[in-house]
Design a protein around this motif. Structure first.
Motif, PDB file in Angstrom:
ATOM      1  N   GLU A  34      23.841  25.095  49.092  1.00 39.19           N
ATOM      2  CA  GLU A  34      22.729  25.753  48.445  1.00 39.19           C
ATOM      3  C   GLU A  34      21.615  25.189  48.804  1.00 39.19           C
ATOM      4  O   GLU A  34      21.282  23.835  48.749  1.00 39.19           O
ATOM      5  CB  GLU A  34      23.035  25.658  46.986  1.00 39.19           C
ATOM      6  CG  GLU A  34      22.599  24.461  46.330  1.00 39.19           C
ATOM      7  CD  GLU A  34      23.619  23.264  46.422  1.00 39.19           C
ATOM      8  OE1 GLU A  34      23.479  22.030  45.523  1.00 39.19           O
ATOM      9  OE2 GLU A  34      24.647  23.357  46.907  1.00 39.19           O
ATOM     10  N   HIS A  39      18.960  26.172  42.740  1.00 38.90           N
ATOM     11  CA  HIS A  39      20.446  26.364  42.620  1.00 38.90           C
ATOM     12  C   HIS A  39      21.261  25.263  42.408  1.00 38.90           C
ATOM     13  O   HIS A  39      22.299  25.153  41.427  1.00 38.90           O
ATOM     14  CB  HIS A  39      20.864  27.088  44.241  1.00 38.90           C
ATOM     15  CG  HIS A  39      20.445  28.429  44.559  1.00 38.90           C
ATOM     16  ND1 HIS A  39      19.917  28.531  45.526  1.00 38.90           N
ATOM     17  CD2 HIS A  39      20.259  29.429  43.817  1.00 38.90           C
ATOM     18  CE1 HIS A  39      19.589  30.003  45.612  1.00 38.90           C
ATOM     19  NE2 HIS A  39      19.832  30.218  44.458  1.00 38.90           N
ATOM     20  N   THR A  40      20.816  23.878  42.975  1.00 37.61           N
ATOM     21  CA  THR A  40      21.544  22.837  42.462  1.00 37.61           C
ATOM     22  C   THR A  40      21.174  22.588  40.984  1.00 37.61           C
ATOM     23  O   THR A  40      22.503  22.200  40.140  1.00 37.61           O
ATOM     24  CB  THR A  40      20.655  21.557  43.072  1.00 37.61           C
ATOM     25  OG1 THR A  40      20.868  21.888  44.554  1.00 37.61           O
ATOM     26  CG2 THR A  40      21.596  20.319  43.078  1.00 37.61           C
ATOM     27  N   PHE A  58      30.159  22.559  46.781  1.00 36.86           N
ATOM     28  CA  PHE A  58      28.607  22.820  46.909  1.00 36.86           C
ATOM     29  C   PHE A  58      28.151  21.503  47.675  1.00 36.86           C
ATOM     30  O   PHE A  58      28.354  20.388  47.366  1.00 36.86           O
ATOM     31  CB  PHE A  58      28.074  22.928  45.503  1.00 36.86           C
ATOM     32  CG  PHE A  58      28.272  24.360  45.023  1.00 36.86           C
ATOM     33  CD1 PHE A  58      27.993  25.449  45.441  1.00 36.86           C
ATOM     34  CD2 PHE A  58      28.888  24.328  43.916  1.00 36.86           C
ATOM     35  CE1 PHE A  58      28.404  26.610  44.918  1.00 36.86           C
ATOM     36  CE2 PHE A  58      29.136  25.433  43.088  1.00 36.86           C
ATOM     37  CZ  PHE A  58      29.020  26.711  43.774  1.00 36.86           C
ATOM     38  N   HIS A  60      24.532  20.072  48.804  1.00 35.53           N
ATOM     39  CA  HIS A  60      22.987  20.130  48.358  1.00 35.53           C
ATOM     40  C   HIS A  60      22.189  20.131  49.629  1.00 35.53           C
ATOM     41  O   HIS A  60      22.481  19.207  50.556  1.00 35.53           O
ATOM     42  CB  HIS A  60      22.634  18.812  47.494  1.00 35.53           C
ATOM     43  CG  HIS A  60      23.638  18.827  46.477  1.00 35.53           C
ATOM     44  ND1 HIS A  60      24.269  19.686  45.613  1.00 35.53           N
ATOM     45  CD2 HIS A  60      24.235  17.713  45.906  1.00 35.53           C
ATOM     46  CE1 HIS A  60      25.018  19.348  44.877  1.00 35.53           C
ATOM     47  NE2 HIS A  60      25.143  17.953  44.942  1.00 35.53           N
ATOM     48  N   LEU A 194      23.938  29.559  50.507  1.00 41.48           N
ATOM     49  CA  LEU A 194      23.287  30.284  49.626  1.00 41.48           C
ATOM     50  C   LEU A 194      22.022  30.313  49.860  1.00 41.48           C
ATOM     51  O   LEU A 194      21.152  29.411  49.897  1.00 41.48           O
ATOM     52  CB  LEU A 194      23.626  29.409  48.054  1.00 41.48           C
ATOM     53  CG  LEU A 194      25.246  29.447  47.471  1.00 41.48           C
ATOM     54  CD1 LEU A 194      25.312  28.637  46.393  1.00 41.48           C
ATOM     55  CD2 LEU A 194      25.762  30.956  47.263  1.00 41.48           C
ATOM     56  N   VAL A 229      24.732  32.705  40.938  1.00 39.75           N
ATOM     57  CA  VAL A 229      25.146  31.635  41.847  1.00 39.75           C
ATOM     58  C   VAL A 229      26.797  31.859  42.008  1.00 39.75           C
ATOM     59  O   VAL A 229      27.342  31.676  43.188  1.00 39.75           O
ATOM     60  CB  VAL A 229      24.976  30.165  41.310  1.00 39.75           C
ATOM     61  CG1 VAL A 229      25.543  29.172  42.287  1.00 39.75           C
ATOM     62  CG2 VAL A 229      23.470  29.760  41.317  1.00 39.75           C
ATOM     63  N   SER A 232      27.298  35.009  44.266  1.00 40.28           N
ATOM     64  CA  SER A 232      27.122  34.566  45.557  1.00 40.28           C
ATOM     65  C   SER A 232      27.979  33.890  46.096  1.00 40.28           C
ATOM     66  O   SER A 232      28.432  34.052  47.310  1.00 40.28           O
ATOM     67  CB  SER A 232      25.862  34.051  45.662  1.00 40.28           C
ATOM     68  OG  SER A 232      24.720  34.872  45.039  1.00 40.28           O
ATOM     69  N   SER A 233      28.774  32.745  45.447  1.00 37.96           N
ATOM     70  CA  SER A 233      29.868  32.171  45.677  1.00 37.96           C
ATOM     71  C   SER A 233      31.011  32.963  46.135  1.00 37.96           C
ATOM     72  O   SER A 233      31.590  32.609  47.334  1.00 37.96           O
ATOM     73  CB  SER A 233      30.101  31.011  44.808  1.00 37.96           C
ATOM     74  OG  SER A 233      29.065  30.201  44.806  1.00 37.96           O
TER      75      SER A 233
END
Length: 376
Positions: A34, A39-40, A58, A60, A194, A229, A232-233
């Protein structure tokens, strides 16, 4: 509330979580970066990571412009205040970012520096109009999202004949950072991205097509709400399962392929590319930042005050640079939660409201534990 409540609906989140579990191949790992710190924070605030299978990870990324700003630029801003006696207008996130020798803009303000927190570029212009006998410098910072308002301010200052107004330009470009991450000598293992949402409203989804084509990495432009999120994942997982590498747009309610053409034109009118710019954690990146065009150079604080390029080292032991390029997580930093806290930050990742370390602190992830939680 439209576009809020329905993107936080618990039953829909559970359906998406089940779909991801069904479609994620147990024999592989999905490493999704992401790019944006928004988003994080959504991932940890709403417990998204805990709803997904362990093989969906995920990573970062750079987070935000405050996070990637090198320490030397903060040193420059402090010099403006202490040696040139300017009124420095900044956004609040910048106040506590560590500078060299244990300094910060907050400490410079406490020592008598005239540093003023503002909410928009229009506030900075008003301060310049109200103080005609003082030099007023706006610390311009941001990805493509906040660049158009700075361009507007420059044009207005020119039209109004404001001789005492200038900007310290730190506007940086998202695609360049993405390329630097993928071209790194020791690249981080990333399966897909993302893509940032607010940036993409300006530059459009087409800006990422070259990365999908050249690096064979799928990219999904994702909104900031928890269901954005998660959806999208799922879209990234489906691309990876079928060996596709395309740019898809989940955030269709705000992002188009071409973006905001008027804003792009305004940026191009006022700014041009720097040859290179230093990013915290990523080093010098060619063509990755903006400067004022020659016909607006009278508003460039770097030229007006002849600011030198300052090379400064991060605090010893701070892993913020590695976190920003996805090589480490905040929990890999020995300073996190000990000497590094929001009250005493060692790096910009703990200072910024979109920083990864700030997310780990705010949502109780100092040990990296997975908990079953979803806020409605």
């Amino acid at each position: 509330m439209k576009y809020i409540d329905e993107f936080r609906e618990h039953s829909l989140a559970q359906q998406l979580a089940n779909a991801i579990k069904q479609e994620a191949d147990n024999n592989r790992t999905y490493r999704l970066m992401e790019f944006c710190g928004g988003h994080t924070h959504a991932i940890f605030r709403y417990g998204i990571q805990d709803l997904l299978p362990d093989n969906v990870e995920f990573i970062h990324g750079p987070g935000c412009p405050v996070c990637v700003l090198p320490m030397g630029r903060i040193d420059n801003a402090i010099e403006l205040v202490e040696q040139h006696d300017v009124i420095l207008c900044i956004y609040a996130d910048l106040l506590r970012v560590p500078a060299s020798l244990g300094k910060s803009l907050l400490k410079a303000k406490a020592s008598g520096g005239d540093i003023r927190m503002i909410y928009s570029t229009q506030d900075a212009l008003k301060i310049a109009r109200d103080n005609p006998n003082r030099e007023v410098v706006f610390f311009a910072i941001g990805f493509e999202t906040t660049t158009p308002p700075t361009a507007v301010a420059i044009k207005q200052a020119s039209e109004q004949g404001l001789k005492n107004f200038s900007i310290f330009c730190n506007h940086v470009l998202t695609p360049s950072a993405m390329q630097a991450i993928l071209d790194a000598p020791e690249p981080v293992s990333i399966d897909g991205f993302l893509g940032p949402s607010h940036v993409s409203t300006i530059i459009g989804s087409q800006a990422y097509e070259i990365f999908a084509q050249h690096y064979l990495k799928p990219i999904v432009i994702a909104g900031f709400e928890p269901l954005d999120v998660m959806q999208s994942s799922l879209m990234l997982i489906r691309q990876l399962n079928t060996s596709r590498h395309q740019v898809e747009n989940e955030y269709t309610r705000a992002v188009t392929r071409t973006g905001n053409v008027k804003a792009q034109s305004l940026m191009n009118e006022v700014f041009c590319l720097r040859d290179e710019f230093e990013w915290r954690g990523l080093g010098l990146i060619p063509k990755s930042a903006l400067k004022l065009r020659a016909n607006y150079a009278q508003f460039d604080a770097e030229l007006r005050f002849q600011l030198p390029a300052i090379k400064a080292s991060d605090v010893k032991g701070c892993e913020c640079p590695a976190i920003l390029r996805g090589a480490k997580r905040p929990v890999d930093c020995k300073l996190l939660g000990t000497v590094c806290t929001p009250e005493n930050p060692m790096g910009s990742c703990m200072v910024s409201s979109e920083g990864a370390c700030a997310a780990y602190w705010s949502y109780g992830r100092l040990r990296g534990a997975r908990t079953n939680k979803l806020s409605a």
